[in-house]
Scaffold this motif. Structure first.
Motif, PDB file in Angstrom:
ATOM      1  N   VAL A  38      -3.469  -3.738 -15.676  1.00  0.00           N
ATOM      2  CA  VAL A  38      -2.891  -3.172 -14.463  1.00  0.00           C
ATOM      3  C   VAL A  38      -3.985  -2.434 -13.698  1.00  0.00           C
ATOM      4  N   ASP A  39      -4.136  -2.770 -12.418  1.00  0.00           N
ATOM      5  CA  ASP A  39      -5.127  -2.120 -11.564  1.00  0.00           C
ATOM      6  C   ASP A  39      -4.406  -1.595 -10.326  1.00  0.00           C
ATOM      7  N   VAL A  40      -4.408  -0.282 -10.155  1.00  0.00           N
ATOM      8  CA  VAL A  40      -3.750   0.337  -9.004  1.00  0.00           C
ATOM      9  C   VAL A  40      -4.810   1.064  -8.182  1.00  0.00           C
ATOM     10  N   LYS A  41      -4.868   0.737  -6.904  1.00  0.00           N
ATOM     11  CA  LYS A  41      -5.801   1.389  -5.985  1.00  0.00           C
ATOM     12  C   LYS A  41      -5.001   2.156  -4.938  1.00  0.00           C
ATOM     13  N   GLN A  63      -2.320  -4.643  -8.732  1.00  0.00           N
ATOM     14  CA  GLN A  63      -2.534  -6.008  -9.215  1.00  0.00           C
ATOM     15  C   GLN A  63      -2.389  -6.015 -10.729  1.00  0.00           C
ATOM     16  N   VAL A  64      -1.586  -6.940 -11.210  1.00  0.00           N
ATOM     17  CA  VAL A  64      -1.390  -7.099 -12.649  1.00  0.00           C
ATOM     18  C   VAL A  64      -1.855  -8.506 -13.016  1.00  0.00           C
ATOM     19  N   THR A  65      -2.714  -8.573 -14.033  1.00  0.00           N
ATOM     20  CA  THR A  65      -3.256  -9.852 -14.474  1.00  0.00           C
ATOM     21  C   THR A  65      -3.071 -10.025 -15.977  1.00  0.00           C
ATOM     22  N   PHE A  72       0.976 -10.634 -10.440  1.00  0.00           N
ATOM     23  CA  PHE A  72       1.394 -10.305  -9.081  1.00  0.00           C
ATOM     24  C   PHE A  72       0.384  -9.386  -8.416  1.00  0.00           C
ATOM     25  N   LEU A  73       0.448  -9.387  -7.105  1.00  0.00           N
ATOM     26  CA  LEU A  73      -0.329  -8.492  -6.264  1.00  0.00           C
ATOM     27  C   LEU A  73       0.643  -7.902  -5.253  1.00  0.00           C
ATOM     28  N   ALA A  74       0.812  -6.595  -5.297  1.00  0.00           N
ATOM     29  CA  ALA A  74       1.723  -5.912  -4.375  1.00  0.00           C
ATOM     30  C   ALA A  74       0.921  -4.903  -3.563  1.00  0.00           C
ATOM     31  N   GLU A  75       1.167  -4.887  -2.273  1.00  0.00           N
ATOM     32  CA  GLU A  75       0.486  -3.916  -1.414  1.00  0.00           C
ATOM     33  C   GLU A  75       1.493  -3.315  -0.447  1.00  0.00           C
ATOM     34  N   VAL A  76       1.473  -2.006  -0.367  1.00  0.00           N
ATOM     35  CA  VAL A  76       2.368  -1.277   0.527  1.00  0.00           C
ATOM     36  C   VAL A  76       1.557  -0.283   1.342  1.00  0.00           C
ATOM     37  N   GLN A  77       1.806  -0.261   2.641  1.00  0.00           N
ATOM     38  CA  GLN A  77       1.252   0.779   3.492  1.00  0.00           C
ATOM     39  C   GLN A  77       2.439   1.580   4.026  1.00  0.00           C
TER      40      GLN A  77
END
Length: 152
Positions: A38-41, A63-65, A72-77
Motif C-alpha cells: 500500500v502506497d499513500v501519497k 495505490q495498492v499492488t 487499484f489506484l485511487a486519487e481524490v482532490q
C-alpha cells in the motif's frame, strides 16, 4: 483594531474537485493471496480565487499492488472554498497550509475509502494526518534552503 480589520475565517463550501479510480487487473487481483503493498501519497495546495476567497485542496493518491500487478489506484482532490479577512502574512500561510487541510482531510479520507469499497476492495483506512507537523517541517525546509548560499 477596527471592525473592518477584525479577523474573519469562514468555510464557504467543501467539494470534490477531482476523483479517479482504476482497477486495471480486476477481477484477477481479487483472487490473489499474497500481502498487498500500500502506497499513500498526500499533497496540499492553495490559491487565491479573489479578494477574500481562497481555495485549498488536499490530494490523496492511494495505490495498492500485488508484486507488479496494480490492484487499484485511487486519487481524490478534496477542495474547500474559505473566506479569509484580516489574516495576513505568516498567519494566512499557516491558516491555508495547516488549518484548512485539517478541515478537509476527513472528507478526502472518506471519499478515498468510498471509492475503494465501491471498487470491490476492503476498506482503506488512511491514518489521521498531522498537518501542523507537515506545515512546520515544510517551513523548516524552506528556511534551510533560504540560508544556503546560491551557487553561480
Amino acid at each position: 483594531m477596527s471592525e473592518a480589520t477584525k479577523p474573519e475565517f469562514a468555510l464557504q463550501r467543501i467539494y470534490l474537485s477531482d476523483v479517479s479510480f482504476e482497477a486495471p487487473n480486476s477481477p484477477e487481483v481479487f483472487m490473489m493471496n499474497e500481502k498487498p503493498q500500500v502506497d499513500v501519497k498526500l499533497d496540499t495546495k492553495n490559491r487565491k480565487v479573489n479578494g477574500e476567497l481562497y481555495e485549498v485542496t488536499v490530494k490523496i493518491t492511494a495505490q495498492v499492488t500485488f508484486g507488479e500487478k496494480t490492484a487499484f489506484l485511487a486519487e481524490v482532490q478534496q477542495s474547500g472554498a474559505f473566506r479569509v479577512v484580516g489574516i495576513e502574512g505568516d498567519n494566512l500561510d499557516h491558516t491555508l497550509g495547516a488549518f484548512c487541510p485539517n478541515i478537509l482531510f476527513p472528507y478526502a479520507r472518506e471519499a478515498v475509502d468510498g471509492l475503494v469499497v465501491k471498487g470491490g476492495f476492503p476498506p482503506l483506512m488512511i491514518a489521521p494526518v498531522n498537518f501542523e507537523a507537515i506545515y512546520a517541517e515544510r517551513k523548516q525546509r524552506e528556511a534551510q534552503k533560504a540560508e544556503q548560499p546560491t551557487q553561480q
